[in-house]
Design an enzyme around this catalytic site. Structure first.
Site, PDB file in Angstrom:
ATOM      1  N   LYS A 158     -41.488-106.663  72.754  1.00  0.00           N
ATOM      2  CA  LYS A 158     -40.130-107.097  73.083  1.00  0.00           C
ATOM      3  C   LYS A 158     -40.021-107.033  74.602  1.00  0.00           C
ATOM      4  CE  LYS A 158     -35.450-107.398  72.591  1.00  0.00           C
ATOM      5  NZ  LYS A 158     -34.703-106.327  71.916  1.00  0.00           N
ATOM      6  N   HIS A 201     -26.942-102.891  77.391  1.00  0.00           N
ATOM      7  CA  HIS A 201     -27.023-102.031  76.205  1.00  0.00           C
ATOM      8  C   HIS A 201     -25.658-101.419  75.852  1.00  0.00           C
ATOM      9  CE1 HIS A 201     -31.193-102.801  76.446  1.00  0.00           C
ATOM     10  NE2 HIS A 201     -31.530-101.841  77.270  1.00  0.00           N
TER      11      HIS A 201
END
Length: 282
Positions: free
Chosen positions: A53, A155
């Site tokens: 990722k 995030h």
């Protein structure tokens, strides 16, 4: 088969079933847990994992060796990075506030940073003084303490920044969507071109489907790796970043990726990409 992804709730939620052997036909995984700035660097190493990722911003540097998979990543709407300031230092929230400012960012090879640079070119009247790279969990305290004038956050910071007494100067996702009418490309799943890409795509999609059909099965795994994040924030993180694009990028997803990388290349922020290398391998 070795894979590297972040310990963030969206990644552990997506890959839980595959990691734990719930996808019976899939190869066993050896997992490296690393924040995305680390996986961006890992992808450039000779002994890099088979699957990673990474940030879409790092994709142009690895496309010759790795294929972009059409699933498993983070792309969507209403999930973009934020630029935060502290009101106690200056209540003025105009974009000119960043002229001559020191701005903390989590990485210079991230989608968040690309969006910030593209936005600043269009919206900030004069030059930003300094970009300071620091771990993302240190950015909000640095803004709060006045060590930097502003911070670019990603995030779970979307949900927690009010705890630090900070204010949103701009939502870069909202800006991007108004500019392009496209979703925001954040995190990509890539795999070595020498592998069976169709099989890996099938296994990831099966893992995503399993996660949606058994939403509590991954709970302990997610929270174990969530870096002391409380369960409510972790669930908000999953709800925001795991969506239909996680299962299939589709035409709109690929259009968003090409638009971001082409704009960034035009500004000299990333190498130009060969569009043929973005073809769907599934």
């Amino acid at each position: 088969m070795q894979i590297a992804f972040s310990p963030c709730p969206n990644d552990t939620f997506v890959f839980h079933a595959w990691v734990h052997g719930r996808i019976l036909e899939a190869s066993k995984l050896d997992v490296i847990y690393a924040d995305i700035d680390q996986t961006n660097e890992l992808a450039l190493q000779a002994n890099a994992p088979d699957i990673l990722k990474i940030s879409y911003a790092a994709l142009p540097w690895v496309l010759s060796e790795y294929a972009l998979l059409p699933c498993g990543g983070a792309l969507g709407r209403g999930c973009g990075p934020l630029v935060l300031i502290s009101d106690k230092h200056d209540p003025n929230k105009e974009h000119s506030r960043l002229t001559g400012a020191r701005v903390a960012v989590p990485s210079e090879r991230s989608t968040a940073y690309l969006l910030f640079r593209l936005w600043a070119k269009a919206e900030v009247p004069s030059q930003i003084e300094e970009i300071v790279v620091m771990p993302f969990d240190q950015i909000m305290p640095a803004v709060q303490q006045g060590t930097v004038d502003a911070g670019l956050v990603i995030h779970e910071a979307r949900f927690t920044y009010p705890r630090y007494g900070l204010t949103q100067l701009v939502d870069l996702g909202e800006w991007w969507e108004k500019e392009t009418a496209l979703p925001i490309p954040l995190g990509a799943i890539i795999a070595r071109r020498s592998l069976d890409l169709a099989a890996i795509t099938r296994w990831i999609r099966a893992s995503v489907t399993y996660a949606w059909e058994h939403p509590t099965a991954s709970q302990a795994y997610v929270l174990t790796h969530a870096q002391e994040m409380d369960s409510q924030v972790a669930q908000s993180h999953i709800d925001l970043y795991v969506n239909s694009f996680t299962h299939d990028l589709g035409a709109e997803g690929y259009a968003a990726i090409k638009t971001l990388l082409n704009r960034a290349a035009d500004e000299g922020l990333v190498p130009a990409i060969n569009p043929n290398l973005l073809a769907n391998p599934s």
